[in-house]
Write an enzyme that holds these catalytic residues in place. Sequence first.
Site, short mmCIF file in Angstrom:
data_model
loop_
_atom_site.label_atom_id
_atom_site.label_comp_id
_atom_site.label_asym_id
_atom_site.label_seq_id
_atom_site.Cartn_x
_atom_site.Cartn_y
_atom_site.Cartn_z
N SER A 31 0.85 -1.19 0.00
CA SER A 31 0.00 0.00 0.00
C SER A 31 0.89 1.24 0.00
O SER A 31 1.66 1.43 -0.93
CB SER A 31 -0.95 -0.03 1.20
OG SER A 31 -1.86 1.05 1.14
N THR A 32 0.84 2.06 1.04
CA THR A 32 1.58 3.32 1.08
C THR A 32 3.07 3.09 0.88
O THR A 32 3.70 2.35 1.63
CB THR A 32 1.35 4.02 2.44
OG1 THR A 32 -0.04 4.05 2.72
CG2 THR A 32 1.91 5.43 2.41
N MET A 53 -0.12 1.33 5.15
CA MET A 53 -0.88 1.64 6.36
C MET A 53 -1.88 0.53 6.65
O MET A 53 -2.30 -0.20 5.76
CB MET A 53 -1.64 2.96 6.17
CG MET A 53 -0.77 4.20 6.21
SD MET A 53 -1.75 5.72 6.35
CE MET A 53 -2.59 5.73 4.78
N ASP A 97 -4.15 -4.66 6.35
CA ASP A 97 -4.61 -5.53 5.28
C ASP A 97 -3.51 -6.56 4.99
O ASP A 97 -2.34 -6.21 4.85
CB ASP A 97 -4.91 -4.71 4.03
CG ASP A 97 -5.54 -5.54 2.92
OD1 ASP A 97 -6.18 -6.57 3.23
OD2 ASP A 97 -5.40 -5.15 1.75
N HIS A 124 -2.81 -1.16 -3.18
CA HIS A 124 -3.94 -0.27 -2.98
C HIS A 124 -3.79 0.95 -3.89
O HIS A 124 -2.96 1.82 -3.65
CB HIS A 124 -4.02 0.19 -1.52
CG HIS A 124 -4.24 -0.94 -0.55
ND1 HIS A 124 -3.97 -0.83 0.80
CD2 HIS A 124 -4.70 -2.19 -0.73
CE1 HIS A 124 -4.27 -1.96 1.40
NE2 HIS A 124 -4.70 -2.80 0.48
#
Length: 377
Positions: A178-179, A302, A305, A209
């Site tokens: 993600s991030t 973050m 998940d 994401h």
Amino acid sequence: MSAATPIRVLLCDDSATVRAAMRRLLEGDPGVRVVAQAADGRQALAAAAEARPDVVLLDLEMPVMDGMTALPLLLRGASPPAVIVASSLTQRGAAAAMAALRAGAADYVPKPGAAGPSGLQDGRFQAELLAKVKGWAGIARRRPAMPPAPIPSRTPPGPAAREAATGRVPQVLAIGSSTGGPQALAALIGGLRGAAPVRLGVPVLVVQHMPPGFTAMLADHVNRLGVLPCAEAVQGEPLRPDRIYIAPGERHLTAVGGPGGLAVRLSEGPPENFCRPAVDPMLRSLAAACGSRVLAVILTGMGQDGLAGCRAVVAAGGEVMAQDEASSVVWGMPGAVARAGLARHVLPPPALAGQVLIALAQAPAARWRPAAAAVRA
């Protein structure tokens, strides 16, 4: 520079309204300080030389000098700032963002005003913005003192020995991020490259994401690494070895088994962990379809998940690896997995690539049979 010193940010956008709004969002956190503002790339270069920011938030479309022209000039010098580019939520904006990453940008954020239904009032946009600014600044501050990648205290058994002991060899590699994920993913995939052409012998599934449009450009970004062919996953296509499949934006990527092997199933099911695509559905489906023959890698991001999905992978007898805290922009997703005791290795992406190669060294393509027919949702 101590960890307590506020992060110094330069804002560069041709809209005074956007700059004012971004400043309010950033300085809502006491650990961040906007030290300079600029309306175009030329002004940003002058301001950066004087203010010496840790992070530059750079618009890509501006008069006088655009962001892509200013980017390499901002990155000159012994201690360049981390540059985070702002791009619109369009196919053109996504392509520009990925081009900026290839040119040295650390990350991207959605262009203010396109960040969601509520634009700059969306709390999720502020959280993502602050996480990236603080995360990349933290990496830059830690870098001079970062020790070499840790060496496991116990040499892992070779793949042949593992197969003899466990009766399994991975049949699929699954990656969640993600991030900060695009750069971590590129480092991991790039680390798989050796002197000879890469032959993993298994398909690679990736959930990052990202909104629609950006995932197609991410696939192109990874494909340009020249390690393995990469594209967005297509409903019903068979999963073939030595190919990378990226989950499309707003679609969960899962796999289903058939007489001939695995095939892609895309879903518009409810978001999980506030995300679609999400990592957990992918990992659950692979654990159900492949049992112990799943290798999962969780990269920076973050939230948590991937935690539930990794529990399913480990419960089925598969293996999990995670990115370490020092190299992560946000140690949320990999940290959750590591703290739960699910990760066999916790390392920076290039070192994880080495462990992936060890794990897959005895996974010949001949053992993999793709699904003979498309599987419909």
